[in-house]
Design a protein around this motif. Structure first.
Motif: not given
Lengths: 370, 370
Positions: B29, B32, B36-42, B104, B150
């Protein structure tokens, strides 16, 4: 809309794209959190096991519909899991065999099967569940039903209904109050499942016909069932059902279909199916059972939130993002992320903040709406 | 301690029991969330795909070591995924083929392979990664390396180090500055991988020997590499590496091993491996590449946090739980859960609060220490 991936994936298998994946992740976490709050520890079994081990741990689990393959190491048959309950039973009997009882375990993971069925063509599903190992009492069953409701509510399900059943009803009655030859038991069960009064009569199960009418809203159906039970062999079961129902009290619509056995062939005294408004199929089921091999008693449920995910994914909120132009203040960007913002950094002059889903843009050290 | 499950699971496969499962879930988590915070969609691809589709999407992915089986529906060969990068590439080319670039995406899931290797006997792993699709620039590579750092920091890794490489170094030099026959290229690559100066000479690659010494701490090694590059064919690559290094600036120890190709056979100009203190093997790797089939450029990384999980699991905090005696105040219990407490309800008089891991007991409407 034509799905351009349709021909690239085998029938019954699909990708979750961002919205669907976000909904699945949110629902999975909400359910795990609900189970954790009630003391259920998550375990994570492997995707693959010996076929024989999968088969022996729950009587009800047929390996026929599992993807199977030879293990090049052991030369034994392996199977890709189609159900995690059997795996949790194995863990309870082995790695956690010495842990104090009752033992509360939960799980979430992907399961796959070789062929789908008419009701559900999917060959891969997300399975999420809880197992309370060491008890099959009404108290255990009440905790498990309430937990299934908690988990579904946490995931956003509304209008939950629960249908109770007594999986060993015919065996119990046939042994005493409504005697049947062993050969008749199967036929009577089959006709009860088919809700066929004529068939019951033909199978020599005329005495069982009233069971077909002891169904519906829980209180009424339980009263009807009790009135059929002259000898009281069902008294402890009906009392157990009432204890569970009292506990649920108003949190879900309750029904009883005491002779329903489809899907509960390997449960002991209690089984339930759970539904929610706006979701066509059952979201899960559970009940009391014995763990194959160790024969320890247990109570549990499995949820399959696939249709719940489909139902909510269109409304899944998209995260608000801040566009970071070239040469932006990197400390300010890190601070925004620390405050819960999502950032999307430009890689070149051509990157378009709106097209990339941003609602804001970093100017100096502040996020300004676009 | 003898693991009682050892003979029940195939070699290289194991259960995560509660502490290990909790560490894995927390780490998954945290990673992930960082992505997510850098704009990456799961995205969540299926466990199984057509073998052919898995094979075609990344040149580097061999299906030879995947579990494979015949699909009873299509009669085609299926494979259990051994890597999710190829799946994300397929999604980028198909379901998200029309989405704006740069795209992303991130992922987390279990992958399995038919046989382990000497360094890692595991046959199932948790793979977590990010792909930045549509760019292989130094800016993209910098974002990806920083994101890998990160993600590992968010998961609790300390003392991170990153080793850079230039996977197409020999091809670039052989085409111009240090000419080689096509037949010699393979041999020179092999001897560079083996760090064998004598072998290089024997293979006709004497000019390449100085590359063996352009390794080590990044600034020195990059300066040495630049000094070997009389014709400047490496200038843009070295400049790219320096841009990435500037960006990391102090967040990780940086090294350069420009001719390292093992594991980077299918990368384009840039590759990296990432390590952390207290973890023996690499935690992951990444770089620039082209998506098989679509040939779109991309940059990404994959992390395998297995050893990080093992390193932290003993210290994984156990949740404090409140024991709920029989007949407890159920509203008070629900309120405690709402406040973040975990509750464990008694099912019978015999249930032992301490043995069940409780630190508190509900008395009236308050949690009292045991």
């Amino acid at each position: 809309m034509i799905d351009p991936t349709a021909d690239l994936l085998p029938e019954g298998l699909e990708d979750r794209l961002p919205r669907s994946a976000a909904a699945a992740t949110r629902i999975e976490r909400a359910m795990l959190a609900a189970m954790d709050a009630h003391g259920y520890d998550r375990v994570r079994p492997p995707l693959i096991e010996f076929e024989k081990s999968m088969a022996s741990r729950t009587d009800g689990l047929r390996t026929r519909n599992m993807f199977r393959f030879v293990d090049p190491r052991s030369l034994r048959m392996l199977a890709l899991r189609s159900d995690m309950t059997a795996q949790v039973g194995r863990i309870a009997a082995t790695g956690l065999g010495a842990a104090p009882r009752p033992l509360r375990l939960c799980y979430a993971g992907q399961v796959a099967r070789m062929t789908g069925d008419m009701l559900d063509p999917r060959r891969e599903n997300l399975q999420i569940g809880a197992e309370l190992i060491g008890s099959e009492s009404a108290a255990a069953a009440g905790e498990i039903v309430e937990l299934a409701i908690d988990a579904l509510e946490a995931a956003g399900a509304q209008g939950i209904s629960v249908d109770f059943t007594l999986p060993d009803l015919v065996d119990t009655l046939a042994a005493k109050e409504m005697p049947l030859d062993p050969a008749q038991v199967q036929a009577v069960r089959r006709e009860l499942d088919a809700k066929d009064a004529g068939g019951l009569k033909a199978a020599g199960g005329e005495a069982y016909i009233p069971l077909l009418y002891a169904t519906g809203a829980f209180d009424d159906a339980a009263a009807k069932l009790a009135s059929l039970d002259d000898g009281g062999v069902l008294a402890s079961r009906i009392d157990g059902l009432r204890q569970i129902a009292d506990r649920i009290d108003g949190r879900a619509r309750l029904t009883l279909d005491p002779s329903e056995r489809h899907g509960f062939e390997y449960q002991t005294w209690f089984g339930f199916t759970i539904y929610a408004d706006g979701v066509r199929s059952a979201l899960g089921r559970g009940g009391t059972y014995r763990i194959g091999g160790s024969e320890e008693v247990a109570t549990g449920f499995s949820l399959y939130p696939e249709e719940l995910i489909e139902a909510v994914k269109a409304e899944e909120p998209l995260p608000q993002a801040v566009f970071l132009p070239l040469g932006h203040d990197r400390e300010a960007a890190a601070r925004l992320r620390g405050e819960g913002w999502r950032t999307v950094a430009a890689l070149s002059e051509g990157d378009d903040a709106m097209a990339l889903g941003c609602s804001h843009r970093l100017e100096g050290s502040a996020a300004k709406p676009l």
